[in-house]
Design a protein around this motif. Structure first.
Motif, short mmCIF file in Angstrom:
data_model
loop_
_atom_site.label_atom_id
_atom_site.label_comp_id
_atom_site.label_asym_id
_atom_site.label_seq_id
_atom_site.Cartn_x
_atom_site.Cartn_y
_atom_site.Cartn_z
N GLU A 86 0.85 -1.18 0.00
CA GLU A 86 0.00 0.00 0.00
C GLU A 86 0.89 1.23 0.00
OE1 GLU A 86 -3.59 2.08 2.56
OE2 GLU A 86 -2.81 0.13 3.16
N PHE A 87 0.70 2.09 -1.00
CA PHE A 87 1.53 3.29 -1.09
C PHE A 87 0.77 4.39 -1.84
CE2 PHE A 87 2.27 0.83 -4.87
CZ PHE A 87 2.37 1.75 -5.89
N LEU A 88 1.26 5.61 -1.70
CA LEU A 88 0.70 6.76 -2.39
C LEU A 88 1.27 6.79 -3.80
CD1 LEU A 88 -1.11 9.24 -1.95
CD2 LEU A 88 0.94 10.50 -1.32
N ARG A 89 0.41 6.71 -4.79
CA ARG A 89 0.86 6.68 -6.17
C ARG A 89 1.56 7.99 -6.54
NH1 ARG A 89 -1.30 2.49 -4.75
NH2 ARG A 89 -2.36 1.01 -6.06
N THR A 103 -0.26 7.57 4.20
CA THR A 103 0.17 6.53 3.27
C THR A 103 1.58 6.85 2.79
OG1 THR A 103 -2.12 6.26 2.57
CG2 THR A 103 -0.44 5.26 1.18
N PRO A 104 2.51 5.88 2.89
CA PRO A 104 3.90 6.14 2.47
C PRO A 104 4.04 6.19 0.95
CG PRO A 104 3.65 3.85 3.09
CD PRO A 104 2.34 4.53 3.39
N VAL A 149 7.92 -0.06 0.10
CA VAL A 149 8.69 -1.26 -0.22
C VAL A 149 9.60 -1.63 0.95
CG1 VAL A 149 10.53 -2.16 -1.72
CG2 VAL A 149 8.55 -1.03 -2.72
N GLN A 150 10.20 -0.63 1.57
CA GLN A 150 11.11 -0.92 2.68
C GLN A 150 10.35 -1.32 3.94
OE1 GLN A 150 14.27 1.84 3.15
NE2 GLN A 150 15.20 0.71 4.81
N GLU A 151 9.32 -0.58 4.29
CA GLU A 151 8.59 -0.85 5.54
C GLU A 151 7.72 -2.10 5.46
OE1 GLU A 151 6.35 2.70 6.25
OE2 GLU A 151 8.14 3.91 6.66
N GLN A 152 7.06 -2.31 4.32
CA GLN A 152 6.08 -3.39 4.22
C GLN A 152 6.66 -4.70 3.69
OE1 GLN A 152 2.72 -1.77 1.98
NE2 GLN A 152 2.99 0.16 3.05
#
Length: 107
Positions: free
Chosen positions: A57-60, A71-72, A78-81
């Motif tokens: 889940e990320f901000l496009r 939202t990252p 990619v690093q956190e999740q």
């Protein structure tokens, strides 16, 4: 990322939504997806050969977060999740150059 240990592999899949759900996905699928999002080449240096189930889940890119939303961006997500790190590097890339084109003949 949860490695798939299924003896009867299914086709990889991903589902769009608020979060991206990847199922039975080799890392090459994630790499291709990230390259499409970033609009630049991405190279896999992980050495991971398995298939994985994971959510991302990320901000496009080009979008702004709503008020109060945390939202990252893609790099953080990619690093956190996933526990992976995206690093910018310079290196050779394959390029296709078309230097001439003609209409096909009628035959």
């Amino acid at each position: 990322m949860q490695e798939v240990k299924d003896d009867n592999p299914r086709e990889p899949s991903f589902t769009f939504g608020v979060a991206m759900l990847f199922r039975n996905m080799p890392l090459a699928g994630l790499v291709n997806y990230i390259a499409n999002v970033l609009g630049s080449p991405v190279h896999d240096d992980t050495g991971l050969k398995g298939r994985y189930n994971f959510t991302l889940e990320f901000l496009r890119p080009g979008r702004t977060a709503a008020a109060g939303e945390s939202t990252p961006d893609l790099f953080e997500a990619v690093q956190e999740q996933l526990g992976l790190k995206l690093e910018g590097k310079k290196g050779p890339v394959e390029v296709l150059i078309v230097d001439h084109a003609e209409k096909a003949s009628e035959n």
